[in-house]
Write a protein that holds these residues in place. Structure first.
Motif, short mmCIF file in Angstrom:
data_model
loop_
_atom_site.label_atom_id
_atom_site.label_comp_id
_atom_site.label_asym_id
_atom_site.label_seq_id
_atom_site.Cartn_x
_atom_site.Cartn_y
_atom_site.Cartn_z
N TYR A 195 0.85 -1.19 0.00
CA TYR A 195 0.00 0.00 0.00
C TYR A 195 0.89 1.24 0.00
O TYR A 195 2.12 1.12 0.06
CB TYR A 195 -0.92 -0.01 1.21
N ALA A 196 0.27 2.41 -0.05
CA ALA A 196 1.03 3.65 -0.19
C ALA A 196 2.03 3.87 0.93
O ALA A 196 3.16 4.28 0.69
CB ALA A 196 0.07 4.84 -0.28
N GLN A 197 1.66 3.57 2.17
CA GLN A 197 2.56 3.84 3.29
C GLN A 197 2.83 2.61 4.17
O GLN A 197 3.46 2.72 5.20
CB GLN A 197 2.02 4.98 4.16
N CYS A 198 2.35 1.45 3.71
CA CYS A 198 2.52 0.25 4.53
C CYS A 198 2.47 -0.99 3.66
O CYS A 198 2.16 -0.93 2.47
CB CYS A 198 1.45 0.19 5.63
N THR A 199 2.78 -2.14 4.28
CA THR A 199 2.81 -3.42 3.57
C THR A 199 2.12 -4.48 4.41
O THR A 199 2.33 -4.56 5.62
CB THR A 199 4.27 -3.87 3.32
N LEU A 200 1.30 -5.30 3.75
CA LEU A 200 0.73 -6.48 4.41
C LEU A 200 1.69 -7.63 4.15
O LEU A 200 1.97 -7.95 2.99
CB LEU A 200 -0.66 -6.80 3.85
N VAL A 201 2.23 -8.21 5.22
CA VAL A 201 3.18 -9.32 5.07
C VAL A 201 2.63 -10.56 5.76
O VAL A 201 1.81 -10.48 6.67
CB VAL A 201 4.57 -8.98 5.67
N GLU A 202 3.11 -11.71 5.29
CA GLU A 202 2.85 -12.96 5.98
C GLU A 202 4.13 -13.33 6.73
O GLU A 202 5.22 -13.32 6.14
CB GLU A 202 2.48 -14.06 4.99
N ALA A 203 4.01 -13.62 8.01
CA ALA A 203 5.15 -13.96 8.85
C ALA A 203 5.01 -15.39 9.34
O ALA A 203 3.94 -15.77 9.83
CB ALA A 203 5.25 -13.00 10.03
N SER A 204 6.07 -16.17 9.19
CA SER A 204 6.07 -17.57 9.64
C SER A 204 7.22 -17.74 10.63
O SER A 204 8.39 -17.81 10.22
CB SER A 204 6.25 -18.51 8.46
N PRO A 205 6.92 -17.81 11.93
CA PRO A 205 7.99 -17.98 12.92
C PRO A 205 8.56 -19.40 12.88
O PRO A 205 7.82 -20.37 12.92
CB PRO A 205 7.29 -17.70 14.25
N ILE A 206 9.89 -19.49 12.80
CA ILE A 206 10.55 -20.80 12.82
C ILE A 206 10.80 -21.19 14.27
O ILE A 206 10.63 -22.35 14.66
CB ILE A 206 11.88 -20.74 12.04
N THR A 207 11.20 -20.21 15.08
CA THR A 207 11.29 -20.42 16.53
C THR A 207 10.06 -19.78 17.17
O THR A 207 9.29 -19.10 16.50
CB THR A 207 12.58 -19.77 17.08
N GLY A 208 9.87 -19.96 18.47
CA GLY A 208 8.66 -19.47 19.12
C GLY A 208 8.95 -18.59 20.32
O GLY A 208 8.49 -18.89 21.42
N ARG A 209 9.70 -17.51 20.11
CA ARG A 209 10.03 -16.62 21.23
C ARG A 209 8.91 -15.62 21.52
O ARG A 209 8.10 -15.30 20.64
CB ARG A 209 11.32 -15.83 20.92
N THR A 210 8.91 -15.10 22.75
CA THR A 210 7.95 -14.06 23.14
C THR A 210 8.08 -12.85 22.22
O THR A 210 9.19 -12.37 21.98
CB THR A 210 8.20 -13.64 24.60
N HIS A 211 6.96 -12.37 21.70
CA HIS A 211 6.89 -11.16 20.86
C HIS A 211 7.78 -11.24 19.62
O HIS A 211 8.18 -10.22 19.05
CB HIS A 211 7.26 -9.90 21.66
N GLN A 212 8.10 -12.45 19.18
CA GLN A 212 9.10 -12.63 18.12
C GLN A 212 8.79 -11.87 16.84
O GLN A 212 9.64 -11.13 16.33
CB GLN A 212 9.26 -14.13 17.81
N ILE A 213 7.60 -12.05 16.28
CA ILE A 213 7.27 -11.40 15.01
C ILE A 213 7.30 -9.89 15.17
O ILE A 213 7.81 -9.16 14.31
CB ILE A 213 5.89 -11.87 14.49
N ARG A 214 6.77 -9.41 16.29
CA ARG A 214 6.70 -7.97 16.53
C ARG A 214 8.08 -7.34 16.59
O ARG A 214 8.33 -6.27 16.01
CB ARG A 214 5.91 -7.71 17.82
N VAL A 215 9.01 -8.00 17.29
CA VAL A 215 10.36 -7.44 17.45
C VAL A 215 11.19 -7.63 16.18
O VAL A 215 11.96 -6.74 15.80
CB VAL A 215 11.06 -8.07 18.68
N HIS A 216 11.01 -8.74 15.48
CA HIS A 216 11.72 -8.92 14.22
C HIS A 216 11.26 -7.93 13.16
O HIS A 216 12.07 -7.43 12.36
CB HIS A 216 11.56 -10.36 13.73
N ALA A 217 9.97 -7.63 13.12
CA ALA A 217 9.46 -6.63 12.18
C ALA A 217 10.07 -5.25 12.50
O ALA A 217 10.50 -4.52 11.60
CB ALA A 217 7.93 -6.57 12.22
N LEU A 218 10.11 -4.92 13.78
CA LEU A 218 10.72 -3.66 14.21
C LEU A 218 12.20 -3.63 13.83
O LEU A 218 12.71 -2.62 13.33
CB LEU A 218 10.55 -3.49 15.72
N HIS A 219 12.90 -4.75 14.03
CA HIS A 219 14.33 -4.85 13.73
C HIS A 219 14.57 -4.62 12.23
O HIS A 219 15.61 -4.07 11.83
CB HIS A 219 14.84 -6.23 14.15
#
Length: 321
Positions: free
Chosen positions: A228-252
């Motif tokens: 989209y103009a200012q954002c992206t819809l992504v599909e995330a597949s966690p290989i490991t299962g850490r707390t807040h993993q997808i959220r922190v990896h996206a931020l990283h």
């Protein structure tokens, strides 16, 4: 509501029955000593206060039928009473059941519902489901979702199913896929984030996770679904299962998830709120696993709620060119 504890019990001995065959001793103790911190469970194992057949064992020891377990005195939190199955918010969960049979259930967890009670909550998802299914005496969560995250969550109704599904998680043969709306234009070549995550607990009790070389190895696959103009819809597949993993990896990766109260971007969140997005845009939309009894692959999909769907509809007129 503050957590109350019952007085310490004396040393007790338990004989392992068939239902616990091959379960790890650490997982067994955490189920038996509800309310006891995980760190204490590992401490009593490390110090040899827990014995199996009069011998010290490591956390990964797998129980055998007839094993005699010595459990030392510990303070156990009082179990939260189950809510009434007649409560509206409990009854409403019936409509969120995506799949159910004799040994397991998959729910489309609503955003804002904690998976279990505690930290001031009288009850959560698992207590509500136990109230709805009083005959399922062995019902347990197979994995967890953050309170703010919606979507597929797996519940075992028998210990044998729990063991099988936990083994799939350990062997990374269970596939969990999430949809996340993130700030900015996700780069096509960024398909894997491998960054170690370290969990910190603040004085307030709040858990915060950050990328840190001393953290646990963590990996998440990402795929672009829509730009989209200012954002992206992504599909995330966690290989490991850490707390807040997808959220922190996206931020990283430089792309925080929309309306993330812990790791979000205030300016981006405000623009998303003008579209009516009032919750974290992270949804576990698909879950694939092998059925514990038949071994056949089961794939369950959870539809987006109205808030997430309406946000995407409004963004549809702002496609990235």
């Amino acid at each position: 509501m503050s957590e109350q504890t019952t007085p310490s019990q004396g040393v007790r001995f338990q004989t392992v029955e068939a239902g616990y065959q091959e379960q790890r001793i650490d997982n067994y103790l955490m189920a038996q000593l509800k309310g006891v911190p995980k760190s204490l469970v590992y401490r009593i194992l490390r110090k040899g206060e827990v014995r199996v057949n009069k011998k010290r064992v490591k956390p990964e020891y797998k129980l055998q039928v007839g094993d005699i377990i010595r459990i030392p005195p510990v303070r156990v939190a009082e179990a939260n009473p189950l809510p009434s199955a007649k409560l509206d918010q409990v009854q409403a969960l019936q409509a969120h059941i995506l799949y159910e049979d004799d040994v397991l259930m998959v729910m489309n967890k609503p955003a804002g519902l904690a998976v279990h009670g505690g930290s001031g909550l009288q009850f959560g998802l698992i207590e509500s489901l136990r109230a709805l299914r009083p005959d399922a005496k062995q019902m347990e969560l197979v994995h967890r979702l953050d309170r703010e995250t919606s979507g597929c969550i797996l519940i075992a109704k028998r210990r044998s199913a729990l063991r099988s599904l936990h083994e799939q998680l350990r062997n990374k043969t269970m596939d969990k896929q999430y949809l996340a709306l993130v700030r900015g234009q996700w780069q096509k070549h960024v398909k894997l984030i491998a960054a170690p995550l370290l969990k910190n607990t603040l004085k307030s009790g709040e858990r915060v996770v950050r990328v840190d070389a001393e953290g646990k190895p963590s990996e998440t696959r990402f795929r672009i679904v829509e730009k989209y103009a200012q954002c992206t819809l992504v599909e995330a597949s966690p290989i490991t299962g850490r707390t807040h993993q997808i959220r922190v990896h996206a931020l990283h990766a430089g792309h925080p998830i929309a309306c993330d109260p812990k790791y979000g971007d205030a300016e981006f969140d405000q623009s998303m709120q003008t579209l009516g997005l009032s919750r974290l845009f992270l949804h576990a939309h698909q879950l694939t696993f092998s059925h514990p009894q038949t071994g056949k692959a089961v794939t369950v999909n959870a539809p987006l709620d109205d808030i997430l769907m309406n946000t995407l509809k409004q963004l549809g007129s702002r496609k990235y060119s």
